[in-house]
Design an enzyme around this catalytic site. Structure first.
Site, PDB file in Angstrom:
ATOM      1  N   ASP A 273       0.872  -1.166   0.000  1.00  0.00           N
ATOM      2  CA  ASP A 273       0.000   0.000   0.000  1.00  0.00           C
ATOM      3  C   ASP A 273       0.914   1.222   0.000  1.00  0.00           C
ATOM      4  OD1 ASP A 273      -1.714   2.103   0.448  1.00  0.00           O
ATOM      5  OD2 ASP A 273      -2.572   1.312   2.302  1.00  0.00           O
TER       6      ASP A 273
ATOM      7  N   ASN B 142       3.918   4.434  -9.790  1.00  0.00           N
ATOM      8  CA  ASN B 142       2.821   4.399 -10.744  1.00  0.00           C
ATOM      9  C   ASN B 142       1.448   4.208 -10.112  1.00  0.00           C
ATOM     10  OD1 ASN B 142       1.568   3.735 -13.527  1.00  0.00           O
ATOM     11  ND2 ASN B 142       1.173   1.892 -12.304  1.00  0.00           N
TER      12      ASN B 142
ATOM     13  N   TYR C 290      -8.489  14.338  -8.715  1.00  0.00           N
ATOM     14  CA  TYR C 290      -7.474  13.581  -9.458  1.00  0.00           C
ATOM     15  C   TYR C 290      -6.470  14.535 -10.094  1.00  0.00           C
ATOM     16  CZ  TYR C 290      -5.575  10.198 -12.814  1.00  0.00           C
ATOM     17  OH  TYR C 290      -4.744   9.385 -13.548  1.00  0.00           O
TER      18      TYR C 290
END
Length: 283
Positions: free
Chosen positions: A63, A90, A155
């Site tokens: 995580d 990523n 985002y």
């Protein structure tokens, strides 16, 4: 970094999507690849498939929002292969909440933890190791076209931060004379499952804001599959960027006019506006 064969790459968010595409590309270059992902079953499935194809891989459940997990990932990579030459920060998620002021603090905590702090944890953990190795090394941070254009909500805020952080680290590495280099990857539409990120949302962030009704998850998934670039295409472009020590990795040239439009609005002191999305195409 021209020679990749025999070197080690670590890829977060490697179980699917762009992460898997990069892992496949690195394996195709003869690299040893450490795959990490929070989605355990998918991670081990991907690792098995790559091994069956002849790749040398090592899988670590991680995580990236947890600094201790990223430290454990580095320790496992170094124990297994002795060095790390490429790091791809990523892993990413998409909350989908819109408008942004209706997003919950849990939405913010989750997406900042993965998309931004995951990159921070990767840099803080791996870059000192890469510098100490005193070998050629490279970091690739996955941002997005949403990091270069306005209107990306939560985002876009995280991806804009990744672009800025990457630019800063690039300058610091050059100014200090350190050998590692860094790139920021800013793709457009890619055939991934990012619109289905809720499958991995931690129980500690249960309060989710409203999801836009324009696209259902299934419709988004179909659009990404139909029009998105194949992840391996992105992986191959990342390999080229590492070899060329190219900082900005822009995989969708159809967005050049959109980037120019935003830049010109800034230089002219004009308020933000957005151009219509480019016509989708499959590669």
């Amino acid at each position: 970094m021209r020679e990749l064969r025999g070197r080690t790459a670590v890829v977060t968010g490697a179980a699917s999507g762009i992460g898997r595409g990069m892992a496949e590309a690195f394996a195709g270059e003869g690299m040893r690849v450490v795959l990490s992902d929070v989605e355990e079953a998918a991670l081990h499935r991907t690792a098995a498939e790559l091994r069956d194809a002849g790749a040398e891989v090592h899988a670590v459940v991680t995580d990236v929002a947890d600094a201790a997990d990223v430290t454990a990932l580095a320790d496992s990579a170094l124990r297994t292969y002795g060095a790390v030459h490429v790091l791809c920060n990523n892993a990413g998620v998409y909350t989908g909440s819109k408008p942004s002021w209706e997003s919950t603090l849990d939405d913010w905590a989750w997406i900042l933890g993965v998309n931004l702090m995951g990159v921070v944890h990767g840099i803080r953990t791996f870059l000192p190791v890469m510098i100490e190795q005193n070998e050629e090394a490279h970091i690739v941070n996955t941002a997005s076209m949403a990091g270069l254009l306005p209107g990306g909500s939560l985002y876009g805020a995280t991806k804009t931060a990744v672009v800025s952080l990457s630019e800063t680290v690039h300058l610091e590495l050059v100014e200090s004379g350190s050998r590692p280099r860094i790139s920021v990857l800013c793709p457009g539409l890619v055939d991934t499952d990012i619109y289905h990120s809720q499958r991995n949302r931690p129980a500690r962030f249960p309060d989710a804001g409203p999801v836009p009704g324009t696209w259902s998850v299934d419709a988004a998934r179909q659009a990404f599959k139909e029009f998105g670039v194949r992840p391996r295409v992105i992986g191959d472009e990342v390999v080229r960027a590492i070899r060329e020590e190219r900082f900005y990795v822009l995989t969708h040239p159809e967005y050049r006019d959109h980037i120019k439009h935003r830049t010109q609005r800034i230089l002219d002191g004009e308020n933000p506006t957005v151009l219509s999305p480019p016509a989708p195409g499959r590669r």
